[in-house]
Scaffold this motif. Structure first.
Motif, mmCIF file in Angstrom:
data_model
loop_
_atom_site.group_PDB
_atom_site.id
_atom_site.type_symbol
_atom_site.label_atom_id
_atom_site.label_comp_id
_atom_site.label_asym_id
_atom_site.label_seq_id
_atom_site.Cartn_x
_atom_site.Cartn_y
_atom_site.Cartn_z
ATOM 1 N N GLU A 148 0.848 -1.206 0.000
ATOM 2 C CA GLU A 148 0.000 0.000 0.000
ATOM 3 C C GLU A 148 0.880 1.252 0.000
ATOM 4 O O GLU A 148 0.618 2.209 -0.730
ATOM 5 N N LEU A 149 1.908 1.206 0.825
ATOM 6 C CA LEU A 149 2.838 2.339 0.904
ATOM 7 C C LEU A 149 3.517 2.565 -0.449
ATOM 8 O O LEU A 149 3.644 3.706 -0.912
ATOM 9 N N SER B 101 2.337 1.724 -3.401
ATOM 10 C CA SER B 101 1.322 2.238 -4.332
ATOM 11 C C SER B 101 1.127 3.737 -4.124
ATOM 12 O O SER B 101 1.025 4.519 -5.073
ATOM 13 N N TYR B 102 1.085 4.127 -2.851
ATOM 14 C CA TYR B 102 0.885 5.540 -2.500
ATOM 15 C C TYR B 102 2.056 6.373 -3.011
ATOM 16 O O TYR B 102 1.867 7.420 -3.651
ATOM 17 N N GLN C 295 5.457 3.849 6.882
ATOM 18 C CA GLN C 295 4.155 3.391 7.377
ATOM 19 C C GLN C 295 3.930 4.027 8.742
ATOM 20 O O GLN C 295 4.883 4.249 9.490
ATOM 21 N N SER D 143 -4.530 10.433 2.820
ATOM 22 C CA SER D 143 -4.820 10.488 1.377
ATOM 23 C C SER D 143 -3.668 11.143 0.639
ATOM 24 O O SER D 143 -2.731 11.664 1.255
ATOM 25 N N LEU D 144 -3.776 11.141 -0.692
ATOM 26 C CA LEU D 144 -2.743 11.779 -1.510
ATOM 27 C C LEU D 144 -2.701 13.277 -1.199
ATOM 28 O O LEU D 144 -3.709 13.852 -0.793
ATOM 29 N N LEU E 52 2.135 7.147 6.573
ATOM 30 C CA LEU E 52 0.839 6.863 5.947
ATOM 31 C C LEU E 52 0.007 5.953 6.847
ATOM 32 O O LEU E 52 0.464 4.871 7.229
ATOM 33 N N SER F 281 -5.422 3.053 4.367
ATOM 34 C CA SER F 281 -6.027 4.291 3.875
ATOM 35 C C SER F 281 -5.742 4.502 2.392
ATOM 36 O O SER F 281 -6.282 5.408 1.788
ATOM 37 N N TYR F 282 -4.910 3.662 1.798
ATOM 38 C CA TYR F 282 -4.656 3.795 0.360
ATOM 39 C C TYR F 282 -4.741 2.424 -0.306
ATOM 40 O O TYR F 282 -4.196 1.451 0.200
ATOM 41 N N THR G 264 -2.386 -0.553 -5.662
ATOM 42 C CA THR G 264 -2.532 -0.195 -7.070
ATOM 43 C C THR G 264 -1.391 -0.859 -7.832
ATOM 44 O O THR G 264 -0.232 -0.526 -7.622
#
Lengths: 323, 248
Positions: free
Chosen positions: A20-21, A23-24, A95, A121-122, A155, A159-160, A163
């Protein structure tokens, strides 16, 4: 110029939250016309490191020092600082977990780089750099601007979205001369609870409150958790009374969690408890008091006796799983 | 040996959070307290002092804030701290606060510095590690125990799925969380009386700029109303979780 993530591995593996990190970071890198790279210090092996490439990481720096057997934030920050300087990183992202909370502030003080923790969020813009974070224990959000050239974020978990974006990352060995005089601590003993799903990692959490009436009545919570592959948790009075260990306490002063599904059994929902679970995607509440505040944050509710509802829920879940 | 406990002055945890024009907290009717994790840290510091056979002879507290924070500091003295320091400045961001504390105490010879892992206002989770860096000493995060082993000090650090017991020579910063002690202490009547005359030093801040700026605040959007399931039909809940919420 590259955006850096600190990719923590445990026992040679990355957790989902690391991806997730990644992807963010890849998404922020796109906003900044940059690329995302990762620093790995746990020596997880080529195969595992390459997985970061599935989430948009274009280069991996692997640092490993056999002689450093203990995690120390000052030592680790020496390595991160060297990477930030070498790769000219304008942004470092961690993280928001035990490790990130130990490293990010230390690095911020060391580099005089503005830090925002528990980002959800972004960035809404990167010039000026503005992000949103949780405040007042998730009872509110704040927009925060970072004013320094180098910026640091942690992050929030879950929350993300993961991707996928395939890259074939180069893996470079990174080495620096560590100043080991800073290393003062040593590990005397490690105590591990094995075979349990970690509360902070769990996608599903089953939690019990004072409505469970005593530690001897906990079996239905444990059975439901087992049926769902979930972790168990509890409210503050339960851990204060010693019915369950404090490591299970979810709420303002305990753990703040963000699972996909949170099932609150016999928990009335004091405001401090809601802070700890407010970020859960779906909340189910089972309580005999129809006016319990927990129903205000719940998506699904059952007004009833937990000792009658839980056995039925356990068998319904088992039936569903057997399908 | 001397212990320093870093305390933060925050709204009570039951406060219904509201903002004025989305710019600042509406403080009308807000009760101010010692940040709960800092209160646990203070309690543990006093327990260590009492059980140390004189090895620890002093517990101080420090905060960064205006004169309005003094009732919170006096409460810490009433609970049992021996002295207090207030850096007379509005608390900027955590970088600012940690820098001010480091400057105020760098020559004071504290052996153990305790700080709470988080604050229930801005949830920075960052003060203690920053302080460790500014003082160039070890900082240990996620600490659930600080204990004496003879004259040695061991620190329990929570890790994923367990804990490590660390040997940790002074000086160090321990960033503490739940488990560090059972329950926070409350002031006794005698404590409240003696707190009035305990030393509270006010020091002026040094030049330092905050690196971040809070621009605005908002409240979370309310969830759509809770969908009720008949307790006689628990199966429906499983159906909903599977087909509607798609979480199992």
């Amino acid at each position: 110029m590259s955006i850096l993530i600190y990719a923590e591995s445990r026992e040679g593996m990355f957790k989902k939250s690391v991806f997730e990190l990644a992807s963010y970071a890849a998404a922020v890198a796109k906003m900044m016309n940059s690329q995302a790279i990762a620093l790995v210090t746990g020596n997880p092996g080529q195969e595992e490191m390459k997985k970061l490439g599935n989430y948009g990481i274009s280069k991996i720096l692997s640092f490993y020092d056999e002689s450093v057997k203990v995690f120390d934030s000052a030592i680790c920050c020496q390595v991160i600082e060297a990477v930030v300087k070498k790769e000219n990183c304008p942004l470092v992202i961690f993280q928001h977990n035990n490790t990130g909370k130990a490293l990010a502030p230390r690095l911020s003080a060391r580099l005089k780089a503005g830090l925002v923790t528990a980002v959800i969020s972004l960035p809404e813009s990167t010039k000026p750099f503005i992000v949103t974070k949780k405040v007042y224990t998730a009872k509110a959000f704040a927009r925060v601007a970072i004013k320094t050239q180098v910026k640091i974020l942690t992050l929030s978990q879950n929350s993300y979205m993961l991707t996928e974006s395939k890259t074939d990352p180069a893996i470079e060995q990174f080495s620096i001369q560590l100043d080991k005089s800073q290393l003062k601590i040593s590990v005397k003993e490690v105590q591990l609870l094995t075979g349990k799903i970690l509360l902070t990692d769990a996608e599903i959490v089953v939690s019990g409150g004072r409505g469970m009436r005593g530690p001897e009545n906990w079996q239905p919570i444990i059975d439901l958790a087992e049926a769902l592959g979930a972790a168990t948790a509890c409210s503050r009075p339960v851990s204060d009374e010693g019915w369950r260990p404090h490591t299970e306490h979810v709420g303002q002063t305990g753990k703040i969690i963000a699972p996909n599904l949170y099932i609150a059994c016999g928990i009335s929902g004091a405001i401090q408890h809601m802070g700890g679970v407010g970020s859960a995607k779906v909340v189910v509440a089972i309580n005999k008091d129809k006016d319990a505040p927990i129903f205000e944050i719940a998506d699904y509710g059952i007004v009833g006796d937990v000792f009658k509802v839980l056995p039925e829920l356990i068998s319904a879940v088992k039936e569903h799983k057997a399908k | 040996m001397k212990i320093l406990v870093c305390i933060s002055h925050v709204p009570d945890t039951t406060t219904k959070i509201k903002f004025i024009d989305g710019k600042s907290l509406d403080t009308a009717g807000v009760q101010w307290i010692i940040n709960p994790w800092d209160e646990l840290a203070l309690t543990r510091a006093l327990e260590l002092k009492e059980s140390s056979n004189g090895l620890i002879d002093h517990v101080s507290v420090i905060t960064v804030g205006g004169p309005d924070t003094e009732p919170t500091i006096r409460k810490a003295l009433a609970i049992g701290a021996d002295s207090a320091i207030r850096v007379n400045a509005a608390a900027g961001d955590t970088f600012f606060v940690a820098y001010q504390v480091a400057e105020a105490i760098k020559n004071s010879g504290f052996d153990i510095i305790l700080a709470g892992i988080d604050s229930c206002d801005f949830n920075g989770s960052s003060f203690g590690s920053m302080l460790g860096e500014f003082l160039s000493i070890t900082s240990v995060s996620s600490v659930s125990g600080v204990n004496f082993n003879g004259n040695d000090i061991s620190v329990d650090r929570e890790i994923d799925g367990g804990k490590e017991i660390l040997s940790c020579p002074v000086p160090f910063v321990a960033i503490v969380q739940k488990g560090i002690t059972k329950e926070p202490r409350i002031p006794s009547m005698r404590g409240i009386m003696t707190a009035r005359t305990k030393p509270l030093a006010v020091v002026e801040p040094v030049a330092c700029e905050a690196l971040t700026e809070f621009l605005s605040f908002e409240l979370p959007k309310h969830k759509a109303s809770c969908r009720m399931v008949d307790p006689e039909n628990v199966k429906e809940l499983v159906e909903l979780l599977r087909n509607e919420a798609k979480v199992i």
